[in-house]
Design an enzyme around this catalytic site. Structure first.
Site, short mmCIF file in Angstrom:
data_model
loop_
_atom_site.label_atom_id
_atom_site.label_comp_id
_atom_site.label_asym_id
_atom_site.label_seq_id
_atom_site.Cartn_x
_atom_site.Cartn_y
_atom_site.Cartn_z
N HIS A 185 3.50 6.38 -7.17
CA HIS A 185 2.69 7.47 -7.70
C HIS A 185 3.53 8.74 -7.83
O HIS A 185 3.45 9.47 -8.83
CB HIS A 185 1.49 7.72 -6.79
CG HIS A 185 0.57 8.80 -7.25
ND1 HIS A 185 -0.29 9.45 -6.41
CD2 HIS A 185 0.39 9.36 -8.48
CE1 HIS A 185 -0.96 10.37 -7.09
NE2 HIS A 185 -0.57 10.34 -8.34
N HIS B 189 0.83 -1.21 0.00
CA HIS B 189 0.00 0.00 0.00
C HIS B 189 0.87 1.26 0.00
O HIS B 189 0.67 2.17 -0.82
CB HIS B 189 -0.91 0.00 1.23
CG HIS B 189 -1.69 1.26 1.41
ND1 HIS B 189 -2.95 1.44 0.89
CD2 HIS B 189 -1.39 2.43 2.03
CE1 HIS B 189 -3.39 2.65 1.17
NE2 HIS B 189 -2.46 3.27 1.88
N GLU B 190 1.82 1.33 0.92
CA GLU B 190 2.66 2.52 1.03
C GLU B 190 3.55 2.70 -0.20
O GLU B 190 3.78 3.82 -0.66
CB GLU B 190 3.51 2.47 2.30
CG GLU B 190 2.71 2.45 3.59
CD GLU B 190 1.80 3.66 3.76
OE1 GLU B 190 2.08 4.71 3.13
OE2 GLU B 190 0.81 3.56 4.50
#
Length: 400
Positions: A393, A386-387
């Site tokens: 991104h 997730h991180e």
């Protein structure tokens, strides 16, 4: 930044250029949006205020910043006597052996007057997760939950002072609340829209949540409290045939390699371990990763700091953009300033110079024992995926 946000001459020049058709038509779409964002930021910073009100705004901004730092500092303070608890040693027998051993190694045990052995516990996320999920004794679960969720008095004081000054700051520049001020140019637009959305979401989810709550109550046979949820959900999963929790066996290196393969398959980006320069990292456990595209070009750097240690703030899992991606060869130099660009994160492409993003990934996973390999649980793996998604991104969201 507070000084720049309240620089009247800079603001007036920006307004002059934006309001002049001959000048503004030369802006690209990206440049216009950036200018509009700066203008809104200026005006939310009280640029239109009287000198006295303007000085008050700057003081409030500085106070909010300091209280915010105080709140974060308080997260890493040693727990107070009120936050430590005594848990009967035999109540850890329900936990997986590796979790019970980890908790025991980080705690002290002693005997009470009743002759029983107790563990003096400082409930962190790790201990709370396993005890709330696996301990069969409701009293112990409640004790752990309440201690785990109790904030320090220093953190609460900083938070309350920060919220009060946020309201004062918003009122100073003419807003009803800090929420009104911050949402003005966001999709939600206003706190009333946010509340309306949340009420609608609650109404939509109510039938499902009611069914879940009734199911948990039936499993327990009595009223359900916050410290019961994880335990009852876990029991229901096991009764439905789900596998029990797995021991930590995911090697950190293999997880990063797996992430790299996923990113390469999806985006043509891979992660490569890099050797940090002297003074570049803040702790020997920090790992430096380079994000590389299909042409072998560096896209940015990721610093991974995933294991807990006494000197580290307990912020849980988080991603921070330490330095954003942007073009720098056309920067306006300011007297007395030092951009401090790092040569390893500055590249030249098509005659333009760009600053590459630098991202920090922080987690609070239990540290491996001395000499043992760094192994992760399945939950840890999900967290790191997730991180790292946030990190990639930042690598891919660069403006040319």
């Amino acid at each position: 930044m507070n000084g720049l946000n309240t620089h009247v001459g800079l603001y007036r020049k920006l307004v002059e250029v934006m309001d002049d058709p001959a000048s503004s038509k030369m802006f690209s779409q990206v440049e216009w949006e950036a200018a509009l964002s700066f203008r809104r930021d200026f005006e939310r910073s009280g640029i239109h205020l009287s000198e006295k009100a303007h000085e008050q705004f700057v003081r409030l901004s500085a106070g909010i910043h300091e209280h915010s730092r105080g709140f974060l500092r308080a997260q890493s303070l040693p727990l107070t006597k009120e936050q430590t608890i005594d848990v009967p040693l035999d109540h850890l027998r329900w936990l997986p052996s590796y979790a019970a051993m980890e908790i025991l190694q980080a705690s002290q045990s002693h005997k009470h007057a009743d002759g029983k052995t107790y563990v003096r516990l400082e409930p962190d996320d790790y201990a709370a997760h396993y005890i709330l999920r696996d301990c069969e004794d409701e009293g112990t679960r409640e004790l752990v939950f309440r201690s785990w969720q109790r904030g320090s008095s220093e953190a609460v004081q900083s938070l309350e002072a920060m919220l009060k000054q946020r309201l004062d700051l918003a009122n100073t520049v003419g807003y009803e609340s800090f929420g009104h001020m911050m949402l003005e140019d966001k999709m939600a637009k206003s706190p009333s829209h946010v509340n309306e959305f949340l009420r609608g979401l609650a109404t939509h989810a109510s039938p499902r949540w009611t069914a879940v709550a009734q199911s948990l109550k039936a499993t327990k046979g009595s009223d359900v409290y916050p410290w019961d949820r994880e335990h009852l959900v876990s029991r229901q999963h096991l009764e439905s045939g789900a596998l029990p929790s797995l021991m930590p066996y995911f090697s950190l290196g293999r997880v990063i390699l797996g992430l790299s393969r996923v990113f390469k398959s999806l985006y043509g980006v891979e992660l490569r371990a890099a050797i940090p320069q002297p003074g570049e990292i803040w702790h020997p456990e920090v790992r430096k990763l380079e994000a590389i595209d299909e042409q072998g070009q560096l896209l940015g750097l990721v610093y991974s700091d995933v294991f807990a240690r006494p000197s580290k703030s307990h912020v849980g899992a988080a991603h921070f953009t330490s330095r954003c991606a942007r073009r720098i060869d056309d920067d306006i130099s300011v007297s007395g300033s030092d951009a401090g660009y790092s040569s390893q994160t500055v590249v030249e492409r098509d005659g333009k110079k760009f600053q590459l993003p630098v991202v920090v990934l922080i987690c609070d996973f239990p540290a491996p024992s001395e000499g043992a390999p760094p192994l992760l649980t399945w939950s840890n793996v999900e967290t790191i995926f997730h991180e790292m998604g946030h990190a990639i991104h930042s690598m891919l969201g660069q403006n040319g």
